[in-house]
Design a protein around this motif. Sequence first.
Motif, PDB file in Angstrom:
ATOM      1  N   GLN A 144      42.665   3.872 -48.098  1.00 34.08           N
ATOM      2  CA  GLN A 144      43.852   4.066 -47.266  1.00 34.08           C
ATOM      3  C   GLN A 144      44.850   4.976 -47.980  1.00 34.08           C
ATOM      4  O   GLN A 144      45.349   4.639 -49.055  1.00 34.08           O
TER       5      GLN A 144
ATOM      6  N   ARG B 174      50.720   5.081 -43.634  1.00 30.20           N
ATOM      7  CA  ARG B 174      50.052   4.648 -42.403  1.00 30.20           C
ATOM      8  C   ARG B 174      49.635   3.185 -42.546  1.00 30.20           C
ATOM      9  O   ARG B 174      49.475   2.682 -43.654  1.00 30.20           O
ATOM     10  N   GLU B 175      49.528   2.543 -41.379  1.00 33.30           N
ATOM     11  CA  GLU B 175      49.117   1.148 -41.301  1.00 33.30           C
ATOM     12  C   GLU B 175      49.900   0.303 -42.302  1.00 33.30           C
ATOM     13  O   GLU B 175      51.115   0.409 -42.374  1.00 33.30           O
ATOM     14  N   ARG B 176      49.252  -0.522 -43.129  1.00 32.12           N
ATOM     15  CA  ARG B 176      50.037  -1.419 -43.984  1.00 32.12           C
ATOM     16  C   ARG B 176      50.786  -0.662 -45.071  1.00 32.12           C
ATOM     17  O   ARG B 176      51.678  -1.216 -45.711  1.00 32.12           O
ATOM     18  N   ARG B 177      50.468   0.629 -45.288  1.00 36.88           N
ATOM     19  CA  ARG B 177      51.174   1.446 -46.281  1.00 36.88           C
ATOM     20  C   ARG B 177      52.188   2.383 -45.607  1.00 36.88           C
ATOM     21  O   ARG B 177      52.568   3.395 -46.170  1.00 36.88           O
TER      22      ARG B 177
ATOM     23  N   CYS C 105      45.264   1.363 -52.511  1.00 36.47           N
ATOM     24  CA  CYS C 105      44.708   2.388 -51.636  1.00 36.47           C
ATOM     25  C   CYS C 105      43.506   1.887 -50.848  1.00 36.47           C
ATOM     26  O   CYS C 105      43.007   2.599 -49.970  1.00 36.47           O
TER      27      CYS C 105
ATOM     28  N   ALA D 222      43.446   6.893 -40.481  1.00 38.55           N
ATOM     29  CA  ALA D 222      43.701   5.757 -41.351  1.00 38.55           C
ATOM     30  C   ALA D 222      42.376   5.088 -41.693  1.00 38.55           C
ATOM     31  O   ALA D 222      41.352   5.320 -41.059  1.00 38.55           O
ATOM     32  N   ALA D 223      42.433   4.217 -42.686  1.00 40.49           N
ATOM     33  CA  ALA D 223      41.221   3.561 -43.165  1.00 40.49           C
ATOM     34  C   ALA D 223      40.594   2.654 -42.122  1.00 40.49           C
ATOM     35  O   ALA D 223      39.398   2.352 -42.195  1.00 40.49           O
ATOM     36  N   SER D 224      41.354   2.204 -41.141  1.00 43.10           N
ATOM     37  CA  SER D 224      40.799   1.324 -40.117  1.00 43.10           C
ATOM     38  C   SER D 224      39.718   2.005 -39.283  1.00 43.10           C
ATOM     39  O   SER D 224      38.968   1.325 -38.580  1.00 43.10           O
TER      40      SER D 224
ATOM     41  N   HIS E 169      39.303   8.913 -44.864  1.00 41.17           N
ATOM     42  CA  HIS E 169      39.550   9.210 -43.454  1.00 41.17           C
ATOM     43  C   HIS E 169      40.077  10.626 -43.225  1.00 41.17           C
ATOM     44  O   HIS E 169      40.441  11.346 -44.146  1.00 41.17           O
TER      45      HIS E 169
ATOM     46  N   ARG F 176      54.150   9.798 -47.834  1.00 36.57           N
ATOM     47  CA  ARG F 176      52.853  10.471 -47.797  1.00 36.57           C
ATOM     48  C   ARG F 176      52.811  11.586 -48.836  1.00 36.57           C
ATOM     49  O   ARG F 176      53.816  12.220 -49.130  1.00 36.57           O
TER      50      ARG F 176
ATOM     51  N   LEU G 171      41.466  -0.681 -48.175  1.00 36.08           N
ATOM     52  CA  LEU G 171      41.807  -1.382 -46.943  1.00 36.08           C
ATOM     53  C   LEU G 171      42.245  -2.803 -47.269  1.00 36.08           C
ATOM     54  O   LEU G 171      41.599  -3.492 -48.050  1.00 36.08           O
TER      55      LEU G 171
END
Length: 272
Positions: free
Chosen positions: A60, A64-67, A15, A39-41, A34, A72, A17
Amino acid sequence: MTTVHVSASGTVPSCLLPRQPLPEGAAIRLLCFHHAGGAASSFASWQAGLGPDVTVIPVQLPGRERRVREPRFREFDRLLDELDRQLDPVLDRRYAMYGHSLGGLIAHELTRRRVTTGRRAPDLLMVGACAAPHLPRTAVAPGTASDAELGSWMGELGGAPSGAARHPQWFRRCVDRLRDDLGLAHSHPRHPAVPLPVPLRVLAAERDPLLPLAQAGEWARHTTGDFEVHTMPGGHFFHREFPEATLRVISRLLPAAAVRSGTGGRPVIPEW
């Protein structure tokens, strides 16, 4: 920078980043949660902005993103179960939490769980653009809104770039993620407003329709510790509109959060 192994397998929890090392020697860790649809970014630049005395740990959520391939969460309690399990190994030393919008509810509920189960609580809880959990949900209902309505609503808040609907596949993915995250927020359990022994800071923007400044003080009933409201410029996504101003406020709060009483009891947060 030294990577701290925080799980039995020697890896950072999924979870967090990706490729986020946890440096040794920082005075305090800052977990960041977030907003809905985000997302965490959105916190990727905070480590550089806050400096080496703070270890920034963006969290994260899946989907979303790498996950992105992970399903969800749609139930708040199940999400908290998972976060509680994964994050517990990194909460073994001084830490603070910042949650933005939906992330504020997550940070507060995770704090409540740790207090009620007798585990180490954060030295400081900070919530931004998030109404107190006992107030009615004012966000659009995800179950009845159309994709166009959700996209328009997010655009009005400043959370979607203009012309996003001209890219239908990307737009649909964003709306689906937002719909699930709003459903997650609406599933947040309504616990009685039992105040927690944790200092609390609320960051509220001048033009945020989801947290009017007049309502920011409602958070006071959720803490027996020091309480402050900090007025921010901008709207609901002030942390993206005015990142430098946001980090200035947080950096002024965090050094105080690292100061604890000699008895090892509750955090000592001096007033500014």
